[in-house]
Write an enzyme that holds these catalytic residues in place. Structure first.
Site, mmCIF file in Angstrom:
data_model
loop_
_atom_site.group_PDB
_atom_site.id
_atom_site.type_symbol
_atom_site.label_atom_id
_atom_site.label_comp_id
_atom_site.label_asym_id
_atom_site.label_seq_id
_atom_site.Cartn_x
_atom_site.Cartn_y
_atom_site.Cartn_z
ATOM 1 N N HIS A 124 -5.323 2.121 -0.974
ATOM 2 C CA HIS A 124 -6.339 1.131 -0.393
ATOM 3 C C HIS A 124 -7.598 1.233 -0.928
ATOM 4 O O HIS A 124 -7.887 1.699 -1.979
ATOM 5 C CB HIS A 124 -6.275 1.243 1.136
ATOM 6 C CG HIS A 124 -4.842 1.094 1.509
ATOM 7 N ND1 HIS A 124 -4.208 0.103 1.800
ATOM 8 C CD2 HIS A 124 -3.938 2.277 2.165
ATOM 9 C CE1 HIS A 124 -2.916 0.315 2.053
ATOM 10 N NE2 HIS A 124 -2.830 1.716 2.231
ATOM 11 N N GLU A 161 -7.193 5.205 6.766
ATOM 12 C CA GLU A 161 -6.438 5.881 5.636
ATOM 13 C C GLU A 161 -7.054 5.784 4.386
ATOM 14 O O GLU A 161 -6.701 6.880 3.465
ATOM 15 C CB GLU A 161 -5.213 4.954 5.454
ATOM 16 C CG GLU A 161 -4.115 5.480 4.674
ATOM 17 C CD GLU A 161 -2.910 4.392 4.222
ATOM 18 O OE1 GLU A 161 -3.125 3.207 5.133
ATOM 19 O OE2 GLU A 161 -2.222 4.492 3.421
ATOM 20 N N HIS A 216 -1.036 7.859 0.321
ATOM 21 C CA HIS A 216 -0.740 7.010 1.525
ATOM 22 C C HIS A 216 -0.655 7.871 2.784
ATOM 23 O O HIS A 216 -0.105 8.963 2.591
ATOM 24 C CB HIS A 216 0.074 5.706 1.570
ATOM 25 C CG HIS A 216 -0.060 4.768 0.587
ATOM 26 N ND1 HIS A 216 -0.734 3.505 0.701
ATOM 27 C CD2 HIS A 216 0.152 4.812 -0.709
ATOM 28 C CE1 HIS A 216 -0.845 3.024 -0.384
ATOM 29 N NE2 HIS A 216 -0.440 3.372 -1.454
ATOM 30 N N GLU A 298 3.901 9.113 1.373
ATOM 31 C CA GLU A 298 3.240 8.595 2.829
ATOM 32 C C GLU A 298 3.123 10.199 3.354
ATOM 33 O O GLU A 298 4.178 10.736 3.873
ATOM 34 C CB GLU A 298 4.042 7.657 3.526
ATOM 35 C CG GLU A 298 4.280 6.513 2.945
ATOM 36 C CD GLU A 298 3.148 5.401 3.195
ATOM 37 O OE1 GLU A 298 2.109 5.776 3.965
ATOM 38 O OE2 GLU A 298 3.065 4.393 3.011
HETATM 39 ZN ZN ZN Z 1 -1.302 2.806 2.580
#
Ligand code: ZN
Length: 334
Positions: A124, A161, A216, A298
Site C-alpha cells: 500500500h 497498515e 503487509h 501478512e
Molecule cells: Zn496489505
C-alpha cells in the site's frame, strides 16, 4: 545481532522439524489454492494481499472480513511505538544501498549477501486514501484485472497498515544492508500513491532481484490471529507466468516463515494455512507478474486487539524484520 557465522543456518539435510512440516504443508496447499481460485474469481476479493485469501487458500479457516477498512478521514495517525527502536532507523530516513547516510548503520565492505539484490515491497502507500480514482484504476495482472492498489487496512484505533509496512521495510532494509545486500524498495513514502501492483512486480523483475518480499498486515475478524506467508501458485495466463518461480518462492516462504516463528515467537495464523503459516495464492498481481522468487507476508491481523498490540510495538516490529531478514539470508545462502 550478528549471524554471519558458518553455523547460522543448518544445511539442507539438517532441516528442522518445523521446516519439514512447512515443506509438506506447501505441497498440500497448492492444489487447494488452485481449487480456491474459482471461488475467488466468482466472488471477487478485497485488495492485494490482505484478507483476499481467507477461506480460499487450502480451504482452511473462517472467512475474514474484507480489508476495506481504510484509515479514518483526515491525516493518518502518527506511528505508535516510534520511541522504541528509533535508533534502528525505524522512522528516520533509511540509507539506500548505494549511498548510505551518515546516520545509517555501519556497513561492512562485504557480507554474506554481497552481490545479492533484495527488493522490499512495503504494501500500500500512506497516501493512497487521498487518491481513490487513481488506485481504483484497473491493471492487468495476467489472470484478470484488478485495482491498481488499495488503501490497506488499519488498527481499530486508526493506525494504517501502510505506516506499518513502511516501518518494517525500513528496519528490514537496514538489516539486509548490514549483510551486504543491495536493497531496493518499491516505494518509500515518496510517491503520491501506489505504485500499482503490476509495477510493484515489475520493480523486482527489473532489479533482477534474488529475492523479493511484500510486507503487509491483514484486516480480518477479531479473534483471527497470527502471521502467514503467501507464496505464488502456478499461473500461466496472459502476462502472468509463475511456473519458474513457484519452487524457489516456496523455499523462500518456508525459510521466512520458519525464521519469523523463531525470532518473534509469534504463532502462525489460526485462520489460514492450517497452522503452518503458509498459504499459496494465484490471485495476487504482485506474485502473478513476478519473474523473481517472491513472497508476501501478512505479519498479523490489525483488526484483532491482541495482534494489534504487537503490530504497533516498535520492538515487535524489529523482531518481525529480524525474522524476515534471517529467512531471506538463509534462502540466499542456500
Ligand atoms: Zn496489505
Amino acid at each position: 545481532m550478528s549471524y554471519t557465522g558458518p553455523d547460522f543456518e543448518p544445511s539442507q539435510p539438517h532441516r528442522s522439524p518445523l521446516r519439514r512440516a512447512l515443506t509438506v504443508a506447501v505441497a498440500a496447499l497448492v492444489p487447494g489454492a488452485l481449487l480456491g481460485w474459482g471461488v475467488y474469481a466468482a466472488v471477487g476479493g478485497p485488495g492485494e494481499g490482505d484478507g483476499g485469501g481467507s477461506g480460499r487458500a487450502g480451504g482452511a479457516g473462517t472467512p475474514a472480513a474484507p480489508s476495506s477498512g481504510a484509515p479514518a478521514s483526515g491525516a493518518p495517525a502518527s506511528s505508535p511505538g516510534d520511541g522504541d527502536g528509533k535508533k534502528l532507523a525505524g522512522s528516520s530516513p533509511a540509507p539506500t544501498s548505494k549511498a548510505p547516510s551518515a546516520s545509517g548503520p555501519a556497513l561492512p565492505a562485504s557480507g554474506p549477501l554481497t552481490g545479492k539484490v533484495v527488493v522490499i515491497d512495503p504494501g500500500h502507500n500512506p497516501a493512497n486514501f487521498r487518491h481513490a480514482s487513481e488506485i481504483n484504476r484497473k491493471v492487468n495482472v495476467g489472470t484478470h484485472w484488478k485495482e491498481c492498489d488499495t488503501t490497506g487496512t488499519a488498527t481499530n484505533a486508526g493506525w494504517p497498515e501502510a505506516k506499518f509496512t513502511l516501518d518494517v521495510a525500513h528496519r528490514l532494509r537496514t538489516l539486509l544492508l548490514e549483510q551486504g545486500a543491495t536493497v531496493k524498495l518499491t516505494q518509500d513514502g515518496d510517491r503520491s500513491f501506489g505504485p500499482c501492483v503490476d509495477e510493484r512486480a515489475r520493480i523486482g523483475n527489473e532489479a533482477k532481484a534474488d529475492a523479493a518480499i511484500s510486507i503487509h498486515a491483514d484486516g480480518s475478524g477479531a479473534g483471527n490471529r497470527g502471521f502467514h506467508v503467501i507464496m505464488p501458485g502456478s499461473v500461466h495466463d496472459g502476462a502472468a507466468d509463475t511456473r519458474a518461480i513457484v519452487a524457489p518462492s516456496a523455499e523462500l516462504g518456508e525459510r521466512v516463515a520458519g525464521a519469523f516463528v523463531r525470532v518473534t515467537g509469534t504463532a502462525p495464523s489460526n485462520y489460514l494455512g492450517d497452522g503452518t503459516g503458509l498459504v499459496t495464492r494465484t490471485d495476487l498481481g504482485g506474485l502473478n507478474l513476478s519473474t523473481v522468487p517472491k513472497v508476501f507476508i501478512e505479519c498479523g491481523n490489525m483488526r484483532d486487539r491482541t495482534d494489534a498490540a504487537l503490530l504497533t510495538s516498535g520492538s515487535w516490529r524489529q523482531k518481525a524484520a529480524q525474522g524476515m531478514s534471517e529467512g531471506i539470508v538463509s534462502f540466499l545462502r542456500g
